[in-house]
Scaffold this active site. Sequence first.
Site, mmCIF file in Angstrom:
data_model
loop_
_atom_site.group_PDB
_atom_site.id
_atom_site.type_symbol
_atom_site.label_atom_id
_atom_site.label_comp_id
_atom_site.label_asym_id
_atom_site.label_seq_id
_atom_site.Cartn_x
_atom_site.Cartn_y
_atom_site.Cartn_z
ATOM 1 N N TYR A 41 -38.071 16.652 -76.970
ATOM 2 C CA TYR A 41 -37.730 16.981 -78.361
ATOM 3 C C TYR A 41 -38.932 17.705 -78.945
ATOM 4 O O TYR A 41 -40.059 17.233 -78.863
ATOM 5 C CB TYR A 41 -37.436 15.703 -79.163
ATOM 6 C CG TYR A 41 -37.120 16.006 -80.609
ATOM 7 C CD1 TYR A 41 -35.848 16.424 -80.978
ATOM 8 C CD2 TYR A 41 -38.095 15.894 -81.592
ATOM 9 C CE1 TYR A 41 -35.560 16.740 -82.293
ATOM 10 C CE2 TYR A 41 -37.809 16.197 -82.914
ATOM 11 C CZ TYR A 41 -36.536 16.621 -83.255
ATOM 12 O OH TYR A 41 -36.254 16.936 -84.554
ATOM 13 N N CYS A 42 -38.682 18.867 -79.549
ATOM 14 C CA CYS A 42 -39.795 19.665 -80.061
ATOM 15 C C CYS A 42 -39.752 19.713 -81.589
ATOM 16 O O CYS A 42 -38.869 20.360 -82.163
ATOM 17 C CB CYS A 42 -39.728 21.077 -79.483
ATOM 18 S SG CYS A 42 -41.166 22.037 -79.934
ATOM 19 N N PRO A 43 -40.703 19.062 -82.265
ATOM 20 C CA PRO A 43 -40.696 19.065 -83.737
ATOM 21 C C PRO A 43 -40.976 20.452 -84.319
ATOM 22 O O PRO A 43 -40.595 20.741 -85.448
ATOM 23 C CB PRO A 43 -41.813 18.083 -84.099
ATOM 24 C CG PRO A 43 -42.614 17.899 -82.876
ATOM 25 C CD PRO A 43 -41.780 18.259 -81.701
ATOM 26 N N SER A 49 -37.652 21.668 -84.445
ATOM 27 C CA SER A 49 -36.751 20.651 -84.978
ATOM 28 C C SER A 49 -35.463 20.563 -84.153
ATOM 29 O O SER A 49 -34.376 20.371 -84.685
ATOM 30 C CB SER A 49 -36.416 20.974 -86.438
ATOM 31 O OG SER A 49 -35.699 19.926 -86.992
#
Length: 312
Positions: free
Chosen positions: A114-116, A119
């Site tokens: 998951y890549c903030p 998002s």
Amino acid sequence: MMITMPKYIESKILLVIEFVVVNSLYLLSIITYYRIIYNGPGSPLDYPQLRLNNSENPFDSNHQPAQKPPEFMTIHTLKLNQGFRYCNKCKCWKPDRTHHCSSSGKCILKMDHYCPWFSTCIGFFNYKFFIQFLSYVAIYSWIILGITIYIIYNLLVTEKYKDEYLTINLILLCVISFTFALAVVFFVCFSLYLVSKNLSTIEFQEQRWNYRGGNVYEFDRNGKQKRLANIFDLGVRENFKQVFGDSILEWILPIDINYKIANAGFKNGINFKVNEDVYKRWCENAELQNQLNDQLAEYKNRVRREREEYVV
Ligand SMILES: [Zn+2]
């Protein structure tokens, strides 16, 4: 930068090349950024066939799905003796390499992480664009770093700094591009290493830390236990082709090579080519394990019978 450069580079051709390259990289970064978010990682929920029946309770009394998975998933899925996987939360079948992401709250096909920054998750359908984005940014940062160093060097050598000031913008640009160049290049190298091994970040961690029993073991002739090779590893060239495509253009430009349709072969995030040699060894191990379980069960039964006879 475009305004400052003509002051320091006299060659018109060099200026044009610099202008075209830097702006192309900038444009490509924007396009890939957009595609990472717009395409999304892909989820089994995108395929209506993979959803478990819409009825109130799709699970039977043993908490197993009351129905069988669709054929287009089972043709290539690695079942062996573990059974087909499904997600209780999403109420859908889980193809190989799919993981449930707690951040986005749904299953992701060939989930990487998951890549903030975006998002969103990085998974099967946006993995290529993610690596391309990092590569464009890395090259862009190195070029900007090179240009700023060149300008500062020129100012110092020609002693122009006596007549004009070194702007704070230029120094800042040099420091920021240096930081980005180093950090992003590290990520690019790591991602390319994973592509060469046909591993997602999650699979890499599973292999490294033996997380949740993600590893499959085999025994060599001396009875020594060793980890079985990655079943999806098809050799460096084929591994790269799977992610980036077949042609040079597909490798360097953000061209989509996958399709969200059930019968798209190995391009739908559900079916994956497997290494035939490793697959054979997986099957042999599964067979051996079954035999071992049978023998163990038989031995336990015999001991119980003998004990009962002895008591009588
Ligand atoms: Zn799920």
